[in-house]
Design an enzyme around this catalytic site. Structure first.
Site, PDB file in Angstrom:
ATOM      1  N   CYS A 146       9.538 -14.201  -7.922  1.00 48.64           N
ATOM      2  CA  CYS A 146       9.950 -12.887  -7.423  1.00 48.64           C
ATOM      3  C   CYS A 146       9.770 -11.807  -8.480  1.00 48.64           C
ATOM      4  CB  CYS A 146      11.381 -12.864  -6.889  1.00 48.64           C
ATOM      5  SG  CYS A 146      11.785 -11.231  -6.184  1.00 48.64           S
ATOM      6  N   SER A 184      17.985  -8.187  -5.651  1.00 49.54           N
ATOM      7  CA  SER A 184      18.076  -8.248  -4.184  1.00 49.54           C
ATOM      8  C   SER A 184      19.198  -9.181  -3.724  1.00 49.54           C
ATOM      9  CB  SER A 184      16.747  -8.716  -3.580  1.00 49.54           C
ATOM     10  OG  SER A 184      15.721  -7.819  -3.918  1.00 49.54           O
ATOM     11  N   HIS A 236      16.311 -16.413  -4.064  1.00 48.70           N
ATOM     12  CA  HIS A 236      14.934 -16.309  -3.549  1.00 48.70           C
ATOM     13  C   HIS A 236      13.925 -16.286  -4.691  1.00 48.70           C
ATOM     14  CE1 HIS A 236      16.091 -12.246  -4.540  1.00 48.70           C
ATOM     15  NE2 HIS A 236      14.817 -11.974  -4.668  1.00 48.70           N
ATOM     16  N   HIS A 272      22.205  -7.060  -4.118  1.00 53.77           N
ATOM     17  CA  HIS A 272      22.242  -6.014  -3.084  1.00 53.77           C
ATOM     18  C   HIS A 272      22.641  -6.600  -1.727  1.00 53.77           C
ATOM     19  CE1 HIS A 272      20.853  -3.221  -5.917  1.00 53.77           C
ATOM     20  NE2 HIS A 272      19.553  -3.278  -5.716  1.00 53.77           N
ATOM     21  N   CYS A 290      18.355 -12.296  -8.820  1.00 51.87           N
ATOM     22  CA  CYS A 290      17.570 -11.067  -8.704  1.00 51.87           C
ATOM     23  C   CYS A 290      18.450  -9.965  -8.121  1.00 51.87           C
ATOM     24  CB  CYS A 290      16.379 -11.359  -7.789  1.00 51.87           C
ATOM     25  SG  CYS A 290      15.369  -9.952  -7.360  1.00 51.87           S
TER      26      CYS A 290
HETATM   27 ZN   LIG Z   1      13.892 -10.794  -5.990  1.00 55.83          ZN
END
Ligand SMILES: [Zn+2]
Ligand SMILES: [Zn+2]
Length: 372
Positions: free
Chosen positions: A168, A42, A61, A45, A40
């Site tokens: 997610c 995130s 996640h 990031h 993902c």
């Molecule tokens: Zn995510």
């Protein structure tokens, strides 16, 4: 027990596949064998430092797998159950949980930021070095210990690589449209970004009965892919998006705009593309030091709603099974999001492809025997 995990030790470093010691699950925790995990934005990031998180850590996640063992007090799953993982394990007792907004749980957030489980400690160790968790889940590992509330029981019939995405990206995009914006039949919805979250917003908008679903993405192949999920019009950022949306809506603007990107300036553009009384939902996470500006007088006179949405403003324990039920009945084609799969040892390639924007969603198959 001994596990293999992809450890991130420094910003932008390659993942280091190490043998770690994983402690058994404590009270209200569950040991899960990971089958598949999405990669993902995130995660990327965090690897780049845009989202700060303690290191060394094991990222990931967005996963699903099979319960291996449960700690004291766990009654909702037993070994052998299939689970999709939620990265916001609500406590159930704080003011947000009791108000029906569990993704704002005030007990979970501090532990999430600290890279621990709910009790403030970690279960993964490399010799005498502690390894941090990431978003409670650390799915870039063959096994993980998660809070009981993170292990959401799902039917055995749902493929675990599909179930992983429900944890997610799908919930985030779908929930922004359905739970937060409450898109109604006949609405026009503009969605910025045609990655996993943006396309999940497209699916949500179509299921909610939106009339026009306009997708904005700089990459032509991603725009083309949006049609599969129900987009009615694809625009490039260079297409003068605000003017085009106005033209397509008889001058009014969209009822709802979803920013699934979080880039500078997009919130302002989404505000302009929205009709008076309309709703702008920000989903993509901007840099921590970024600020957005909206025109103050118009904000009042046009009565627009400007809201963030975390994790689809969802109740993960209830919404993840609902999404997978919609998938099973053919109304939410989550499987079509998977544009590329990777072996576990190809994790860094999955990150490279994410950075290049070449995937709707890349999924890492950690245990092929559990997926096929
Ligand atoms: Zn995510
Ligand atoms: Zn709570």
């Amino acid at each position: 027990m001994e596990i293999t995990a992809a450890v991130l030790s420094a910003l932008n470093a390659p993942h280091d596949f190490r043998r770690l010691t994983l402690d058994p699950p404590r009270r209200d925790e569950v040991l899960v064998k990971i089958a598949a995990t999405g990669v993902c934005a995130s995660d990327a990031h965090t690897r780049s430092g845009r989202i700060p998180s303690p290191m060394p850590c094991v990222l990931g996640h967005e996963g699903a797998g099979v319960v291996v063992d449960t700690g004291e007090g766990v009654t909702h799953v037993v070994p052998g159950d299939h689970v999709a993982l939620s990265w916001m394990p609500n406590c159930g007792t704080c003011r947000y949980c009791t108000a029906g907004r569990p993704v704002l749980c005030s007990a979970s957030a501090p532990a999430l930021l600290a890279g621990t489980l709910m009790d403030g400690t970690v279960r993964m160790h490399d010799g005498d070095q502690d390894i941090h968790h990431y978003s409670f889940l650390s799915t870039f590992a063959d096994h993980t210990v998660v809070p009981a509330a993170s292990a959401v029981k799902i039917p055995d019939s749902v493929p675990l690589d599909v179930a992983a995405l429900a944890g997610c990206g799908v919930l985030t995009g779908y929930g922004a449209v359905v739970n937060r914006a409450k898109v109604a039949p006949g609405d026009t919805v503009v969605i910025y970004g045609a990655g996993g979250v943006g396309l999940s917003a497209v699916m949500g908008a179509q299921l909610a009965g939106a009339d026009q679903i306009i997708v904005v993405d700089p990459q032509e192949d991603k725009r083309a892919g949006a049609e599969i999920f129900g987009a009615t019009r694809m625009l490039a950022p260079s297409d003068d998006v605000v003017a085009t949306v106005r033209r397509l809506t008889g001058g009014a603007g969209a009822d709802v705009a979803i920013d699934a990107v979080g880039a500078n300036g997009l919130l302002e553009q989404a505000f302009d593309a929205t009709t008076p009384g309309g709703t702008v939902v920000c989903v993509g996470v901007p840099a921590a030091d970024s600020y957005a500006q909206v025109p103050g007088a118009r904000f009042v006179r046009e009565e627009k709603f400007l809201t963030g949405s975390l994790y689809g403003s969802s109740r993960p324990g209830q919404d993840i099974p609902k999404l997978l039920s919609l998938f099973a009945s053919g109304r939410l084609p989550i499987d079509k999001l998977v544009s590329q799969t990777y072996r576990f040892d190809e994790l860094d390639t999955a990150f490279d492809d994410l950075a290049a924007g070449s995937n709707r969603r890349g999924v890492v198959i950690v245990d092929p025997d559990l997926v096929n």
